[in-house]
Design an enzyme around this catalytic site. Sequence first.
Site, PDB file in Angstrom:
ATOM      1  N   GLY A  90       0.792  -1.229   0.000  1.00 61.30           N
ATOM      2  CA  GLY A  90       0.000   0.000   0.000  1.00 61.30           C
ATOM      3  C   GLY A  90       0.821   1.273   0.000  1.00 61.30           C
ATOM      4  O   GLY A  90       0.285   2.354   0.292  1.00 61.30           O
ATOM      5  N   VAL A 127      -0.598   4.142  -2.394  1.00 63.75           N
ATOM      6  CA  VAL A 127      -1.820   4.795  -1.915  1.00 63.75           C
ATOM      7  C   VAL A 127      -1.522   5.652  -0.688  1.00 63.75           C
ATOM      8  O   VAL A 127      -2.060   6.755  -0.543  1.00 63.75           O
ATOM      9  CB  VAL A 127      -2.912   3.747  -1.625  1.00 63.75           C
ATOM     10  CG1 VAL A 127      -4.154   4.419  -1.049  1.00 63.75           C
ATOM     11  CG2 VAL A 127      -3.280   3.001  -2.901  1.00 63.75           C
ATOM     12  N   LYS A 150       9.775   8.783  -7.436  1.00 61.24           N
ATOM     13  CA  LYS A 150       9.962   7.331  -7.422  1.00 61.24           C
ATOM     14  C   LYS A 150      11.364   7.070  -7.947  1.00 61.24           C
ATOM     15  O   LYS A 150      11.620   7.179  -9.154  1.00 61.24           O
ATOM     16  CB  LYS A 150       8.923   6.651  -8.324  1.00 61.24           C
ATOM     17  CG  LYS A 150       9.022   5.140  -8.361  1.00 61.24           C
ATOM     18  CD  LYS A 150       8.385   4.500  -7.137  1.00 61.24           C
ATOM     19  CE  LYS A 150       8.353   2.979  -7.272  1.00 61.24           C
ATOM     20  NZ  LYS A 150       7.699   2.333  -6.118  1.00 61.24           N
ATOM     21  N   GLY A 181       9.699   4.249  -2.065  1.00 59.47           N
ATOM     22  CA  GLY A 181      10.658   3.185  -2.308  1.00 59.47           C
ATOM     23  C   GLY A 181      10.087   2.062  -3.145  1.00 59.47           C
ATOM     24  O   GLY A 181       8.979   2.159  -3.703  1.00 59.47           O
ATOM     25  N   GLY A 196       9.456  -2.145  -2.820  1.00 54.33           N
ATOM     26  CA  GLY A 196       9.522  -3.259  -1.890  1.00 54.33           C
ATOM     27  C   GLY A 196       9.779  -2.764  -0.472  1.00 54.33           C
ATOM     28  O   GLY A 196       9.214  -1.771  -0.031  1.00 54.33           O
TER      29      GLY A 196
END
Length: 243
Positions: free
Chosen positions: A21, A24, A44, A117, A119
């Site tokens: 999540g 979001v 990102k 990030g 993972g």
Amino acid sequence: MSLGDAWTGPVLVTGTDTEIGKTVVTAAVAAAAQAAGLRVSVVKPGQTGTATGEPGDVDSVTRLAAPLTGRTLASYPDPLAPLAAARVADLPPLELYNAVDAIREEADKHDLVLIEGAGGLLVPMGLRPSGEPWTVADLAVSLGAPAVVVARAGLGTLNHTALTLEALERRAVPAGVVIGAWPAEPELVHWLNLSELVPNLLGAVPAGAGGMDPGVFRRSAPGWLTPALYGVLDDWRAWAEET
């Protein structure tokens, strides 16, 4: 920086795992901060899985929250950790200090820079100039950024969350927790986990929030977050009773 202070500058959004999540939650923080009048950028560093043609994480955040700026530093086609994806695709891996410089450039122009990030905290993201891998934990240390740790609501979350918080504490990175998908019908395990997480908790985003109409999402986001993340949630007992 305490859990009660409003967080500004670069802020890392990481997680206890993948598919937790983070995107979001990043959108929710961006929406709440913009509603509070901040200029928000979302970065990102490493996007993977782009061969599918589906929107990337920054696209999803932009749809939900419409931050002032959205930026992806490197994209790779395979759905792997960014460093592994770069090697498989024979593409240049992201260099740590190039990422640091790009984020600082955004911080010079915005009040809040959310860095999503890939993972978990220690996933290899790219390479240092020395050739050694780096992680988003290293990025947070280099930037002096606090971290939002996105966690599951259900079974297993306490151990994973404690490990992530301990790794951040060892690096002197301030951190708080946001539950990435609070269920519509919580069970006993969810309530017990919530009670354990409350001392570090900065928010809880409802499951399915990513599918909301963007206007509804932006109006609702402050109610999911505490004032540290520009929300209005300041009493977990009252929140639990309402839920």
